[in-house]
Design an enzyme around this catalytic site. Structure first.
Site, PDB file in Angstrom:
ATOM      1  N   GLY A  79       0.797  -1.356   0.086  1.00 49.42           N
ATOM      2  CA  GLY A  79      -0.006  -0.025  -0.057  1.00 49.42           C
ATOM      3  C   GLY A  79       0.888   1.360  -0.158  1.00 49.42           C
ATOM      4  O   GLY A  79       2.066   1.268  -0.182  1.00 49.42           O
ATOM      5  N   GLY A  80       0.168   2.225   0.233  1.00 51.40           N
ATOM      6  CA  GLY A  80       0.993   3.853   0.011  1.00 51.40           C
ATOM      7  C   GLY A  80       2.014   3.788   1.118  1.00 51.40           C
ATOM      8  O   GLY A  80       3.121   4.303   0.881  1.00 51.40           O
ATOM      9  N   GLY A  82       3.484   1.366   2.973  1.00 48.88           N
ATOM     10  CA  GLY A  82       4.292   0.080   3.675  1.00 48.88           C
ATOM     11  C   GLY A  82       3.727  -1.278   2.787  1.00 48.88           C
ATOM     12  O   GLY A  82       2.643  -1.205   2.181  1.00 48.88           O
ATOM     13  N   VAL A  84       2.915  -5.516   3.465  1.00 49.20           N
ATOM     14  CA  VAL A  84       2.566  -6.438   4.544  1.00 49.20           C
ATOM     15  C   VAL A  84       3.127  -7.774   4.228  1.00 49.20           C
ATOM     16  O   VAL A  84       2.953  -8.394   2.747  1.00 49.20           O
ATOM     17  CB  VAL A  84       1.162  -6.484   5.110  1.00 49.20           C
ATOM     18  CG1 VAL A  84       0.886  -7.629   6.126  1.00 49.20           C
ATOM     19  CG2 VAL A  84       0.677  -5.062   5.386  1.00 49.20           C
ATOM     20  N   LYS A  99       4.258  -5.554   9.038  1.00 45.91           N
ATOM     21  CA  LYS A  99       4.037  -4.535   8.266  1.00 45.91           C
ATOM     22  C   LYS A  99       5.468  -3.701   8.185  1.00 45.91           C
ATOM     23  O   LYS A  99       5.727  -3.289   9.317  1.00 45.91           O
ATOM     24  CB  LYS A  99       2.862  -3.643   8.693  1.00 45.91           C
ATOM     25  CG  LYS A  99       2.722  -2.278   7.860  1.00 45.91           C
ATOM     26  CD  LYS A  99       1.521  -1.835   7.896  1.00 45.91           C
ATOM     27  CE  LYS A  99       1.140  -0.767   6.752  1.00 45.91           C
ATOM     28  NZ  LYS A  99      -0.354  -0.351   6.628  1.00 45.91           N
ATOM     29  N   ASP A 194      -5.679   6.663  11.085  1.00 46.23           N
ATOM     30  CA  ASP A 194      -5.610   6.325   9.474  1.00 46.23           C
ATOM     31  C   ASP A 194      -6.550   5.149   9.094  1.00 46.23           C
ATOM     32  O   ASP A 194      -6.214   4.313   8.510  1.00 46.23           O
ATOM     33  CB  ASP A 194      -4.344   5.816   9.167  1.00 46.23           C
ATOM     34  CG  ASP A 194      -3.942   5.821   7.722  1.00 46.23           C
ATOM     35  OD1 ASP A 194      -4.658   6.387   6.887  1.00 46.23           O
ATOM     36  OD2 ASP A 194      -3.231   4.966   7.286  1.00 46.23           O
TER      37      ASP A 194
END
Lengths: 777, 202
Positions: A79-80, A82, A84, A99, A194
Site C-alpha cells: 500500500g501507500g 508500506g 505487509v 508491516k 488512519d
C-alpha cells in the site's frame, strides 16, 4: 489585486485558496494568469502521476525484507505506506504478519520514540475487533516494522461488495463491530488516525478486525504527512479529515476517527466516496474541506434506495467538517447506529417532535394509513428545512437561532393538522390539499424574519400542490419561492436553480411551455456552472427541458439535448441503469417524432434486449419499451413483428396489475385485433372471447368496456361468417353503448360500422346501408 | 538504458518472425511490466502475477502467429486483457478451494475496471520510462534533474533544495519548469510509439 501575483502565490491559491480570495478574483479577470494557473494545474496532475508511478516501481521491485528473528515468507499486500509480509517468528515458530513501512525512522529519535510508544500503548489492548500487535523494530535496512497477528480474511470493501444479498441492517451491524473496536482503543488512549477500509479486515467468520492502530502515523513528523511526500496518493489521503489536511497535530484527536468512520460507513452503504477523491492532492484536499457530501440516500449506487433519513443524519453528522459538530465520541456514534437498528429514535435529533411522530408512525402503520400521504409531504419538506438549517448554521454559526427556527418549523408542521395530534385529523374532513393551501397562506405571517425558511417551505408546498394538480396556486407559490431565493442567494446558487426547476415544472404543467423553457434553461445554466454536467440535478433538468422542447415541436433541439443527457447518464450511471434506459427511450421517441422510425426502432430493440437482461420483467421501464416498440412496429406495417410484443405487454400487465385489470384487458383486446388483421381469425376469436369473459367477471355490469369488448369479439365472429352468433351480440352492444355513452361517442359509431360490415359480408345490403348511414331509430 | 524505439506496429510485424529475438525482447520488456503490475493491482500475489504475465505473453505470441489476433481489428489491450483475465479466473477457481487467504482481492473486476487499471498501469509504465530517459539526458545537466526530483517529486522546499545543490531558488523553479517541459515531450513520444495507427485501433 491589480498587479499580477507571483507564480508562487498562484500555486498557493491552487493548493489551498478560497474561492473568494484576491488571487482568485485576479486570475478570473486576467487571461495571462488564468492560463498560467491552467498550466500549473496540469503540471500538478503530471507530477501526481509521476510520483505514483515512481513509488510503485519502488514497491513492486522490492524483494522480501530481511528482519532479525523472523523468516519472511512472502508478501501479502502493498500500500501507500508500506507492505505487509507473511513471516515466521524463529523462536516460537508462529506465523505472523509484518508491516514494513517505506519510510525509515533511523536517525530520527523523536519519531522512533513515538512509534515505540504507540506500540507499547496498543500491544496490551485485547479486543476481538483489534488485531493484536506483538512486536516492533527495524528491518536490517533501517525501515520500521511491527509484527501482528496474521488474520485470514479480506479487506472490508471487498467483503461488502460481495454481500450482495445483505440488507442495510447487516452492513450497520458489521460497521458497529468496527466502531466498538475503535471505541475500545480510544478508552486506552490510542487514536487510530488512519482508518480506512483497507485497514479493516473481515475474517473468515465474518468479524471485522481493525489493523494498524496509531502505528502507521506515529512515524510521521506531523499528524498527517505532507501531501507531496512520495507515495502519498489518494488511497491514504482519501479518508483524511479536514483537520488532518491542515496539518495541525494538536487538532487531530478522537474526532478524526469519528470522521473516518463516517466516511467508511458512507462508502459501505453507497459504494462511493462522499466527495471525489481521485484527483491530484490539492483537489482532494479542497473536496475534503469544501464539498458537502450529498445524503447517502440520494446516491445513485449501492443500497442508497433503501436508506432513510436516520442513516443520512448519522452519516452526515459523523462527516461534519467542523469536529465540534460531529459525534463527541465513537461510542456515541455507535449508540445511534444501535438505536437505528432497534428502530428507536436516534439521539441526534431526539428533541424534534415531528421526528418522534414519524417513529410512531413507523410502529403503528395501519392507524396512520390515512395521513400517510400527508406525512410523506411533511417529511420531504422537513428534510429540506433541516438541511437548509444545517447549511445556514454553518454560514452564520449561530446554533441558537437555528434551534429556534427548527422549533418554529416543527410547530408550523403540527399546525397543518389543525391540532397537535395527528390521530384527531383522522376524524376530520381535512384533506391534504386543504391543509397545504392553508399552510401556504400562513407562511409569510409565521416566519416574517426568516426568508430562507419561507423559501424552503414555499418550495415544498408548491411541489405538493403541483402533485394535487392545483396548478395556479403551485405556480404562484413556486414563483414566490424563486424570488426569495434570488434575493437570498443570488442568481448563481444551486438552491435558486432548484427553485427555477420547480417553477418550470408548474409552468410546463400549465402549458406555458415558453416560460417553462426559460426557467429550465436558467436552472440548467446554474447547475452546469455550480455542480457540473454530471450531477443528477443537472441531468434531471436536462430531461425536463428535453420534454418541453418536444412539446414545443422543436425535435431537433430535443434530439441534441437527449443525446447529451444519454451520454452523461451512461458515463455517470453506467449503460444499464434504469435512468439511462429512460434516456434511451426518450431519444427513440424523439427520433420517431422526427419521422426516423427505423432509427427509433433499432434503439428500442437494443434497449429492450438490455432491459430484459438486467431488469425484472415487471419493471415499469420494460413495459414502456415494449409498448413503444410495438406501436412503432405496427405503424410501420410490421405486424407480425409487433404481435409478440403486444403479447408480452399483456403478460407484463397481468403480472403487474392482475389478469382482469382494465389495462390488461385493453392490451389483450389490442392483441386480438392485431391477430385478426394478420388473418389468424381463430386465434383472434379465442383471445377476444377471453377478454369478454374476464371483463364480464371482474368489471361492474354497466361498465362500457363490456359491450365494447363484446362488439370486438362479434366483429371477428362476423369475419368467420358466424353471422347468427355475431348479429345479436353487435346489436346488444350497440344498444348498451348508445345508452351509456350516447350515439355520437366514438365507440358507439365504431360498433355501428361493425354492424354495417357484418351485413355487407352477409349480403344484406339494405341493412348494411341503414347502419352505414346512421343507426336505426 | 535508452532502448531502441520501435512503434507497437513495428514490434508486431517483427514478432511474426520466430527468429527475431531483439523484437521479442523489446515486446516483452514493454508489456511484461504492465501485465505484472496490472495483476498485482488486481490483488494477485507476486508469484501469481509473474505467472500471469508469462502465460499471457506466451499465449499472445502463439495466437498472433497463428493469425487469431489481427491488429487492424481490435485493440492490443483488449486482446491481452482477454487472455490474462481468463487465466486469473482459472487461478481463482483453484484458490476458492483453499479459503484461508490473506488479502486476496476479487481479481475479476468488471471489464471497465480491468481496462481502467490497465490504462493506469500503462501510463505508469510510460511515466517510469520517461523518468528513466530524463535521467539519461545529458543536455539538461545533472543538477537540474537533481533539483527537479528533490523539489517537484520529493516535495521538499525550494530553499532547502537550493542550499543542498548549491544553486539559487530561482534555478530550482526553472529546473522544475524545464524538466516538466521535457517530460511532456518524452511522454507524448512514448504514447505515440505505443499507439497502433491502423483503423481498428484507438
Amino acid at each position: 489585486m491589480d498587479q499580477c501575483p507571483a507564480v508562487a502565490q498562484i500555486e498557493a491559491w491552487l493548493a489551498l485558496g478560497e474561492p473568494g480570495d484576491a488571487v482568485a478574483e485576479h486570475v478570473a479577470g486576467c487571461g495571462q494568469c488564468a492560463s498560467r494557473a491552467a498550466d500549473l494545474r496540469s503540471d500538478d496532475r503530471l507530477l501526481h502521476d509521476l510520483r505514483r508511478a515512481e513509488h510503485d516501481r519502488a514497491s513492486v521491485v522490492h524483494g522480501l525484507p530481511s528482519i532479525g528473528g523472523y523468516t519472511v515468507v512472502d508478501r501479502l499486500s502493498a500500500g501507500g505506506q508500506g507492505a505487509v509480509y507473511r513471516a515466521i517468528q524463529t523462536s516460537t515458530g508462529r506465523e505472523v504478519a509484518i508491516k514494513v513501512l517505506h519510510e525509515s525512522v533511523e536517525g530520527d529519535e523523536r519519531r522512533q520514540i513515538r512509534f515505540h510508544r504507540e506500540v507499547a500503548l496498543i500491544s496490551p489492548v485485547r479486543h476481538p475487533g483489534i488485531v493484536t500487535v506483538h512486536d516492533r523494530g527495524e528491518t536490517d535496512d533501517g525501515r520500521a516494522y511491527f509484527s501482528m497477528e496474521l488474520v485470514s480474511g479480506r479487506p472490508l470493501m471487498d467483503h461488502v461488495l460481495d454481500m450482495e444479498s445483505a440488507g442495510v441492517e447487516d452492513l450497520l451491524r458489521l460497521f458497529l463491530q468496527v466502531c466498538d473496536a475503535v471505541a475500545t482503543a480510544h478508552q486506552h488512549g490510542v487514536i487510530h488516525r488512519d482508518l480506512k477500509p483497507s485497514n479493516i479486515m473481515v475474517d473468515l467468520d465474518g468479524h471485522a478486525r481493525v489493523l494498524d492502530f496509531g502505528l502507521a502515523r506515529s512515524i510521521d513528523d506531523q499528524s498527517f504527512p505532507a501531501v507531496t511526500a512520495p507515495g502519498e496518493f489518494a488511497g491514504t489521503l482519501a479518508y483524511a479529515s479536514p483537520e488532518q489536511t491542515r496539518g495541525v497535530p494538536e487538532q487531530v484527536d478522537a474526532m478524526t476517527d469519528v470522521y473516518a468512520l463516517g466516511h467508511i460507513l458512507y462508502q459501505m452503504l453507497t459504494e462511493e466516496h462522499p466527495y471525489p477523491v481521485d484527483g491530484p492532492p490539492a483537489e482532494v484536499i479542497r473536496a475534503i474541506n469544501d464539498v458537502e457530501p450529498r445524503p447517502p440516500s440520494q446516491s445513485a449506487r449501492g443500497r442508497a434506495r433503501r436508506l432513510d433519513t436516520d442513516i443520512d443524519t448519522i452519516v452526515l453528522r459523523a462527516l461534519s467538517k467542523d469536529p465540534a459538530r460531529r459525534y463527541p465520541s465513537v461510542a456515541q456514534l455507535a449508540e445511534d447506529v444501535r438505536r437505528r437498528l432497534a428502530d428507536q429514535p436516534i439521539l441526534s435529533r431526539r428533541d424534534s417532535s415531528w421526528y418522534v411522530l414519524r417513529k410512531m408512525v413507523r410502529r403503528h402503520r395501519a392507524v396512520f394509513a390515512v395521513v400517510a400521504v400527508l406525512l410523506t409531504a411533511l417529511i420531504a419538506f422537513s428534510i429540506a428545512v433541516t438541511v437548509l438549517a444545517i447549511d445556514l448554521g454553518r454560514q452564520r454559526d449561530s446554533a441558537r437561532l437555528e434551534a429556534r427556527k427548527a422549533r418554529g418549523v416543527t410547530e408550523f408542521l403540527w399546525g397543518l393538522f389543525g391540532a397537535g395530534n395527528p390521530e384527531r385529523a383522522l376524524g376530520r374532513e381535512v384533506t391534504m390539499r386543504d391543509a397545504v393551501i392553508a399552510a401556504s397562506e400562513r407562511v409569510d405571517e409565521d416566519f416574517p424574519e426568516y426568508p430562507d425558511v419561507r423559501g424552503a417551505i414555499k418550495d415544498s408546498l408548491g411541489l405538493a400542490l403541483l402533485a394535487f394538480d392545483d396548478l395556479d396556486r403551485a405556480e404562484a407559490l413556486l414563483g414566490e419561492s424563486l424570488r426569495l431565493h434570488l434575493d437570498l442567494y443570488g442568481a448563481d446558487h444551486p438552491t435558486t436553480a432548484a427553485s427555477y426547476t420547480n417553477l418550470g415544472m408548474a409552468q410546463s404543467a400549465r402549458g406555458k411551455l415558453e416560460d417553462a423553457e426559460r426557467s429550465y434553461r436558467a436552472a440548467l445554466a446554474i447547475y452546469r456552472r455550480r455542480v457540473g454536467d454530471r450531477d443528477r440535478n443537472t441531468l434531471a433538468v436536462m430531461g425536463n427541458l428535453t420534454g418541453v422542447l418536444r412539446s414545443l415541436d422543436r425535435p431537433q433541439e430535443a434530439e441534441e439535448l437527449a443525446r447529451e443527457t444519454l451520454h452523461l447518464r451512461e458515463e455517470t450511471l453506467g449503460s444499464t441503469h434504469p435512468e439511462t434506459f429512460d434516456a434511451r427511450r426518450v431519444l427513440a421517441s424523439i427520433l420517431w417524432d422526427l419521422g426516423r422510425a427505423p432509427e427509433a426502432e433499432s434503439i428500442l430493440k437494443a434497449l429492450l434486449a438490455d432491459e430484459t437482461r438486467t431488469l425484472d420483467e415487471s419493471h415499469p421501464s420494460v413495459l414502456s419499451t415494449v409498448n413503444a416498440l410495438a406501436v412503432i412496429l405496427a405503424t410501420q406495417g410490421k405486424l407480425s413483428e409487433a404481435e409478440p410484443l403486444f403479447g408480452r405487454a399483456v403478460e407484463i400487465r397481468s403480472l403487474v396489475r392482475g389478469p382482469s385489470h382494465q389495462s390488461t384487458l385493453a392490451a389483450m383486446s389490442n392483441l386480438g385485433q392485431l391477430q385478426a388483421e394478420l388473418g389468424r381469425l381463430d386465434q383472434a376469436e379465442h383471445t377476444l372471447a377471453e377478454v369478454v369473459r374476464r371483463a364480464t367477471e371482474s368489471l361492474p355490469p354497466e361498465h362500457p368496456y363490456i359491450p365494447y369488448f363484446r362488439a370486438g369479439h362479434a366483429a371477428v365472429l362476423g369475419e368467420l361468417r358466424r353471422f347468427d352468433q355475431a348479429e345479436p351480440m353487435l346489436l346488444e352492444s350497440h344498444a348498451a353503448l348508445s345508452a351509456s355513452l350516447g350515439d355520437s361517442h366514438r365507440w358507439t359509431t365504431e360498433v355501428a360500422s361493425m354492424l354495417a360490415d357484418l351485413y355487407e359480408r352477409w349480403e344484406r345490403p339494405t341493412d348494411a346501408k341503414a347502419w352505414r348511414d346512421g343507426p336505426e331509430d | 538504458m535508452i532502448t531502441a524505439t520501435r512503434t507497437t506496429s513495428q514490434l508486431l510485424e517483427g514478432l511474426l518472425d520466430p527468429g527475431n529475438r531483439p523484437v521479442w525482447a523489446e515486446f516483452d520488456a514493454r508489456y511484461r511490466p504492465i501485465l505484472r503490475s496490472w495483476s498485482l493491482r488486481l490483488g494477485l500475489s507476486e508469484a501469481d502475477a509473474d505467472d500471469i504475465a508469462q502465460e499471457t505473453l506466451t499465449r499472445f505470441v502463439q495466437d498472433y502467429r497463428s493469425g487469431k489476433y489481427d491488429p487492424a481489428k481490435g485493440r492490443l489491450r483488449a486482446w491481452l486483457i482477454g487472455i490474462a483475465r481468463y487465466r486469473i479466473i482459472d487461478r481463482r477457481r483453484s484458490l476458492a478451494r483453499s479459503p484461508a487467504r490473506v488479502s486476496a482481492i476479487d481479481p475479476v473486476a468488471g471489464e471497465q475496471e480491468l481496462d481502467r487499471v490497465w490504462d493506469q498501469e500503462h501510463r505508469a509504465a510510460i511515466l517510469r520510462e520517461a523518468m528513466d530517459r530524463l535521467r539519461e539526458e545529458t543536455a539538461l545537466g545533472q543538477s537540474t534533474i537533481d533539483a527537479f526530483v528533490r523539489f517537484a517529486l520529493d516535495g521538499r522546499s525550494a530553499a532547502e533544495v537550493a542550499r543542498e545543490i548549491g544553486i539559487s531558488a530561482d534555478s530550482v523553479y526553472a529546473a522544475k519548469k524545464r524538466c516538466l517541459c521535457r517530460l511532456r515531450e518524452i511522454v507524448s513520444m512514448l504514447e505515440d510509439r505505443d499507439e497502433l495507427p491502423s483503423p481498428g485501433s484507438d
